[in-house]
Design a protein around this motif. Structure first.
Motif, PDB file in Angstrom:
ATOM      1  N   GLN A 398       0.842  -1.187   0.000  1.00  0.00           N
ATOM      2  CA  GLN A 398       0.000   0.000   0.000  1.00  0.00           C
ATOM      3  C   GLN A 398       0.886   1.249   0.000  1.00  0.00           C
ATOM      4  OE1 GLN A 398      -1.804   1.567   3.652  1.00  0.00           O
ATOM      5  NE2 GLN A 398      -3.809   1.153   2.752  1.00  0.00           N
ATOM      6  N   ALA A 399       0.475   2.245  -0.786  1.00  0.00           N
ATOM      7  CA  ALA A 399       1.229   3.490  -0.861  1.00  0.00           C
ATOM      8  C   ALA A 399       0.279   4.630  -1.192  1.00  0.00           C
ATOM      9  CB  ALA A 399       2.335   3.393  -1.921  1.00  0.00           C
ATOM     10  N   PHE A 400       0.781   5.835  -0.985  1.00  0.00           N
ATOM     11  CA  PHE A 400       0.035   7.061  -1.253  1.00  0.00           C
ATOM     12  C   PHE A 400       0.571   7.634  -2.557  1.00  0.00           C
ATOM     13  CE2 PHE A 400      -0.431  11.761   0.085  1.00  0.00           C
ATOM     14  CZ  PHE A 400      -1.704  11.832  -0.422  1.00  0.00           C
ATOM     15  N   TYR A 401      -0.304   7.754  -3.556  1.00  0.00           N
ATOM     16  CA  TYR A 401       0.104   8.178  -4.897  1.00  0.00           C
ATOM     17  C   TYR A 401      -0.613   9.460  -5.320  1.00  0.00           C
ATOM     18  CZ  TYR A 401       1.769   3.335  -5.505  1.00  0.00           C
ATOM     19  OH  TYR A 401       2.409   2.122  -5.371  1.00  0.00           O
ATOM     20  N   LEU A 402       0.061  10.222  -6.139  1.00  0.00           N
ATOM     21  CA  LEU A 402      -0.566  11.318  -6.869  1.00  0.00           C
ATOM     22  C   LEU A 402      -0.648  10.900  -8.330  1.00  0.00           C
ATOM     23  CD1 LEU A 402       0.239  15.100  -6.592  1.00  0.00           C
ATOM     24  CD2 LEU A 402      -0.018  14.030  -8.815  1.00  0.00           C
ATOM     25  N   VAL A 403      -1.826  11.064  -8.930  1.00  0.00           N
ATOM     26  CA  VAL A 403      -2.040  10.650 -10.318  1.00  0.00           C
ATOM     27  C   VAL A 403      -2.482  11.854 -11.135  1.00  0.00           C
ATOM     28  CG1 VAL A 403      -3.240   9.067 -11.869  1.00  0.00           C
ATOM     29  CG2 VAL A 403      -2.759   8.375  -9.498  1.00  0.00           C
ATOM     30  N   ASP A 404      -1.730  12.158 -12.189  1.00  0.00           N
ATOM     31  CA  ASP A 404      -2.095  13.196 -13.162  1.00  0.00           C
ATOM     32  C   ASP A 404      -2.627  12.509 -14.407  1.00  0.00           C
ATOM     33  OD1 ASP A 404      -1.410  15.869 -12.128  1.00  0.00           O
ATOM     34  OD2 ASP A 404       0.610  15.044 -11.984  1.00  0.00           O
ATOM     35  N   ILE A 405      -3.747  12.975 -14.912  1.00  0.00           N
ATOM     36  CA  ILE A 405      -4.280  12.437 -16.157  1.00  0.00           C
ATOM     37  C   ILE A 405      -4.648  13.596 -17.076  1.00  0.00           C
ATOM     38  CG2 ILE A 405      -5.129  10.254 -15.227  1.00  0.00           C
ATOM     39  CD1 ILE A 405      -7.882  11.500 -14.958  1.00  0.00           C
ATOM     40  N   THR A 406      -4.279  13.491 -18.327  1.00  0.00           N
ATOM     41  CA  THR A 406      -4.636  14.502 -19.333  1.00  0.00           C
ATOM     42  C   THR A 406      -5.147  13.803 -20.568  1.00  0.00           C
ATOM     43  OG1 THR A 406      -2.351  14.541 -20.156  1.00  0.00           O
ATOM     44  CG2 THR A 406      -2.956  16.192 -18.502  1.00  0.00           C
ATOM     45  N   ASP A 407      -5.921  14.516 -21.356  1.00  0.00           N
ATOM     46  CA  ASP A 407      -6.523  13.951 -22.561  1.00  0.00           C
ATOM     47  C   ASP A 407      -5.561  13.984 -23.745  1.00  0.00           C
ATOM     48  OD1 ASP A 407      -8.865  13.508 -21.281  1.00  0.00           O
ATOM     49  OD2 ASP A 407      -9.848  15.323 -21.991  1.00  0.00           O
ATOM     50  N   ASN A 408      -5.626  12.926 -24.554  1.00  0.00           N
ATOM     51  CA  ASN A 408      -5.046  12.988 -25.888  1.00  0.00           C
ATOM     52  C   ASN A 408      -6.070  13.636 -26.816  1.00  0.00           C
ATOM     53  OD1 ASN A 408      -2.699  11.703 -25.110  1.00  0.00           O
ATOM     54  ND2 ASN A 408      -3.529   9.656 -25.530  1.00  0.00           N
ATOM     55  N   ASP A 409      -5.694  13.805 -28.062  1.00  0.00           N
ATOM     56  CA  ASP A 409      -6.608  14.408 -29.031  1.00  0.00           C
ATOM     57  C   ASP A 409      -7.867  13.582 -29.218  1.00  0.00           C
ATOM     58  OD1 ASP A 409      -4.832  16.461 -29.412  1.00  0.00           O
ATOM     59  OD2 ASP A 409      -3.887  15.567 -31.181  1.00  0.00           O
ATOM     60  N   ASP A 410      -7.750  12.245 -29.021  1.00  0.00           N
ATOM     61  CA  ASP A 410      -8.910  11.380 -29.215  1.00  0.00           C
ATOM     62  C   ASP A 410      -9.735  11.233 -27.941  1.00  0.00           C
ATOM     63  OD1 ASP A 410      -7.274   9.852 -27.640  1.00  0.00           O
ATOM     64  OD2 ASP A 410      -7.141   8.150 -29.010  1.00  0.00           O
ATOM     65  N   GLY A 411      -9.375  11.974 -26.887  1.00  0.00           N
ATOM     66  CA  GLY A 411     -10.141  11.942 -25.646  1.00  0.00           C
ATOM     67  C   GLY A 411      -9.683  10.890 -24.665  1.00  0.00           C
ATOM     68  N   ALA A 412      -8.768   9.989 -25.081  1.00  0.00           N
ATOM     69  CA  ALA A 412      -8.275   8.965 -24.163  1.00  0.00           C
ATOM     70  C   ALA A 412      -7.315   9.589 -23.156  1.00  0.00           C
ATOM     71  CB  ALA A 412      -7.569   7.858 -24.944  1.00  0.00           C
ATOM     72  N   ARG A 413      -7.392   9.127 -21.924  1.00  0.00           N
ATOM     73  CA  ARG A 413      -6.547   9.696 -20.877  1.00  0.00           C
ATOM     74  C   ARG A 413      -5.309   8.814 -20.713  1.00  0.00           C
ATOM     75  NH1 ARG A 413      -9.216  13.696 -18.174  1.00  0.00           N
ATOM     76  NH2 ARG A 413     -11.410  13.904 -18.737  1.00  0.00           N
ATOM     77  N   ASP A 414      -4.448   8.829 -21.748  1.00  0.00           N
ATOM     78  CA  ASP A 414      -3.270   7.975 -21.738  1.00  0.00           C
ATOM     79  C   ASP A 414      -2.037   8.679 -21.189  1.00  0.00           C
ATOM     80  OD1 ASP A 414      -4.664   5.867 -22.810  1.00  0.00           O
ATOM     81  OD2 ASP A 414      -4.305   6.496 -24.859  1.00  0.00           O
ATOM     82  N   ASN A 415      -2.102   9.998 -21.069  1.00  0.00           N
ATOM     83  CA  ASN A 415      -0.944  10.743 -20.587  1.00  0.00           C
ATOM     84  C   ASN A 415      -0.974  10.812 -19.060  1.00  0.00           C
ATOM     85  OD1 ASN A 415      -0.114  11.287 -23.224  1.00  0.00           O
ATOM     86  ND2 ASN A 415      -1.436  13.078 -23.359  1.00  0.00           N
TER      87      ASN A 415
END
Length: 693
Positions: A398-415
């Protein structure tokens, strides 16, 4: 074998982040490499292997992380850390450039843990916006049930509500309006010691004067009081005896007047008999979002004041469970990041994943985070494109994480970018030393028709292997609840045994959540029977040719569990004595009738569902309680039994342990009772446990 060691600083400082190394996998581990490694291993009998996973790592070197929170004005991030000293510490995670550090902000002498409903949770929240002042946190102090306000920057603690012999508080919620002095909370009044007479309320607390008003009353239980984004409404859930948090819970909202703290125009929103609503959360778009079990699985719904309720029909997740419906207060398993994005924990067959979806288009995506088990209060919004989450993976703690998500041009949040801020253990071990879980499910041979589920961990050690042609012993792990479940996330308490040559199996017997309502309700009227049969069937399945090849040595099987899991241990040893070579019962139930007489309010009618069926007479109920109380069948037990119990347990009083211990001892059986002073229901003082182990 340790891949890195570090001692946690006394101020709660951050562990060195090793997330990329631990989570990336090893491309050099090919089948040929595995075979070559196997040849180099030392052959030794299962159960006699040596390992770097020590009892000190389990008890002294680990901590529980929960309740991530973010100050809405400053963006500063906090979480709670339960350490081996038994204290629940408030910790701030601070960022300097690309580096995070953690430091304790709660002064010595305080513990941010609540006693409401005995299980606690929801012990702290932001106090609200105080202009240019630094973050302030309102919290319940465990030792005296006082309500305190912490000024984070000065670490000054001010008492808001003084110690009371009868009043307890939890589930705090601050208003969104700047300068508002009010805070919502759940209050529990123990003026009467009789469980049915303990009263609960939704209250509003004036944080300048300490005035407390009971805003909502009349129901037996309340959870999740909250303010709407514009501050014009409040919402909450409530239910009455004999229902539980997963059955018969209803959602309400009402108008809120911030000038005088008055509540008016109460309106039912959702929830019906036999169904449940959990985790209501207001969005900036004016909708109230919630998880509702109208079908076999808890799904997302939303409703705006003046509008109709609507299902958010997420394709591919129709058979996933959303939202936590447990006896713990303050669950956070989803977060509304923006009008276009909600991130949520989806549970399928007891395993968790984090998804993102658009509540307007209903497009969804698995974020593919390396987490398979997320804590019940473990996910919180940070910004429109980021969140914080506490969870573990199959082979990472178990750990404490920060997660950033951004959209690609196609709307997928792969970044997406995953940043490890805090490990839950001091010694970061190489994930390759850990056993990997396998989801086991098979059809029960006895009625009713059902699948039986669980997670199996084979023995695993980089330096040892078992003798050719032999099978490992098995330890069965039975969870508490009993309507809880065990996930596949890394648990050192089981890996300790895997590394020494034992297989472990965590059974999610009929009645476990995370598998849908139908599966959970199989336990109704059958507790102490169907769950124990599931355990026996699992042992036979794992040791027979139906599991090809047999995974365990069926002659060497032990069983362990706590609370309702401890009850399963005792019942299994009584009903199937020939199957088990030993058992360990932690704060378990031995006499269900005694439990009814001594337990706390939340569980005082729990067995109405679990043991009894409609139409039973009082005589029928007496017979069922006797038939399913292990203490009346202790003479069947032939295996050695270890009983561990906290002396201050209010959920399952220690009298239950004495009753079983005395009976077995009087019959000449092999039994040992270990008592833990100062411990309640569940053991939290890891240092003392390590010394007594």
């Amino acid at each position: 074998m340790a891949s890195g060691t570090s001692q946690a600083p006394e101020d709660g400082g951050v562990m060195p982040s090793r997330a990329p190394e631990l989570l990336s996998g090893n491309p050099d581990v090919t089948p040929d490499a595995i075979r070559a490694t196997e040849k180099k291993k030392v052959e030794a009998p299962y159960g006699q292997w040596k390992s770097d996973i020590t009892k000190e790592a389990l008890f002294r070197g680990s901590r529980k992380l929960l309740s991530p929170r973010v100050c809405s004005r400053t963006g500063r991030t906090f979480f709670t850390e339960a350490r081996p000293d038994g204290i629940y510490h408030l910790v701030e995670a601070s960022q300097s450039g690309a580096t995070y550090s953690c430091h304790t902000v709660l002064p010595e002498g305080y513990s941010a843990r609540s006693r409401v409903y005995e299980y606690g949770g929801g012990a702290d929240d932001g106090k609200g916006d105080d202009g240019d002042a630094g973050p302030r946190v309102i919290f319940c102090n465990f030792s005296d049930c006082t309500v305190q306000i912490l000024d984070v920057d000065t670490e000054k603690v001010t008492c808001l509500l003084a110690e009371s012999d009868t009043l307890r508080y939890a589930d705090f919620a601050a208003p969104p309006r700047p300068g508002s002095p009010w805070v919502l909370a759940v209050q529990e009044d123990h003026a009467s010691a009789v469980p049915d007479q303990v009263r609960n309320y939704v209250v509003v607390i004036h944080t300048a004067t300490g005035e407390v008003r009971r805003a909502v009353e009349g129901a037996d239980f309340y959870m999740y009081p909250s303010f709407s984004a514009d501050g014009g409404k409040i919402a909450w859930v409530q239910w009455d005896f004999p229902d539980m948090p997963w059955s018969g819970v209803k959602l309400y909202w009402a108008d809120w007047n911030d000038e005088d703290g008055a509540v008016s125009n109460v309106e039912w929103v959702a929830g019906e008999d036999g169904m449940t609503v959990t985790e209501p959360r207001w969005g900036a778009d004016g909708f109230l979002y919630f998880c509702y079990e109208k079908t076999n699985y808890r799904q997302f719904y939303r409703r705006r004041p003046g509008g109709d309720m609507a299902l958010l029909d997420l394709k591919r997740y129709e058979e996933a469970e959303f939202g936590s419906a447990s006896m713990f207060i303050g669950s956070h398993t989803y977060a509304i990041l923006s009008k276009e994005c909600i991130v949520a924990v989806a549970t399928e067959n007891g395993s968790d994943k984090v998804i993102a979806f658009n509540p307007e288009t209903l497009q969804s995506q698995d974020l593919s985070l390396p987490l398979s088990e997320i804590t019940y209060d473990g996910l919180y919004r940070l910004s429109d494109t980021s969140f914080i989450v506490i969870g573990g993976g199959d082979t990472t703690p178990q750990a404490f994480y920060l997660v950033d998500i951004t959209d690609n041009d196609d709307g997928a949040r792969d970044n997406r970018k995953l940043t490890n801020i805090r490990w839950s253990i001091d010694e970061v071990l190489n994930p390759e030393i850990f056993s990997t879980p396998q989801h086991i499910h098979f059809s029960a041979k006895s009625g009713p028709k059902r699948e039986i589920h669980g997670f199996y961990w084979p023995p695993h050690n980089l330096e040892y292997k078992g003798p050719e042609g032999t099978k490992p012993p098995l330890i069965v792990q039975s969870h508490g609840g009993p309507t809880g479940h065990t996930g596949p996330g890394l648990a050192l308490s089981m890996q300790y045994w895997n590394a020494r040559g034992y297989a472990t199996f965590a059974i999610n017997y009929s009645g476990s959540d995370g598998h849908g309502k139908t599966y959970r309700e199989l336990l109704n009227g059958r507790w102490g029977a169907i769950d124990v049969n599931d355990i026996a069937e699992s042992v036979r399945h794992l040791s027979s040719s139906t599991s090809t090849p047999p995974l365990i040595d069926g002659r060497r099987v032990g069983i362990r569990g706590g609370s309702a899991g401890g009850y399963s241990v005792l019942q299994a040893l009584c009903q199937h004595p020939a199957l088990f070579a030993g058992g360990a019962c932690y704060y378990g139930i031995s006499d269900v009738k005694l439990l009814l007489q001594e337990t706390h309010k939340m569980e005082s009618h729990y067995v109405d569902f679990l043991l009894f069926t409609p139409g039973m007479t009082d005589a029928d109920k007496e017979q069922v309680m006797r038939d399913r109380s292990p203490v009346h069948h202790a003479g069947n037990i032939t295996a050695p039994l270890l009983i561990c119990h906290g002396e201050d347990d209010k959920v399952v009083p220690i009298s239950q342990a004495y009753t079983m211990y005395d009976d077995i001892r009087a019959r000449g059986g092999e039994v040992k009772l270990v008592k833990f002073p100062g411990e309640g229901h569940g053991f939290r003082k890891g240092g003392e446990l390590a010394q007594g182990a």
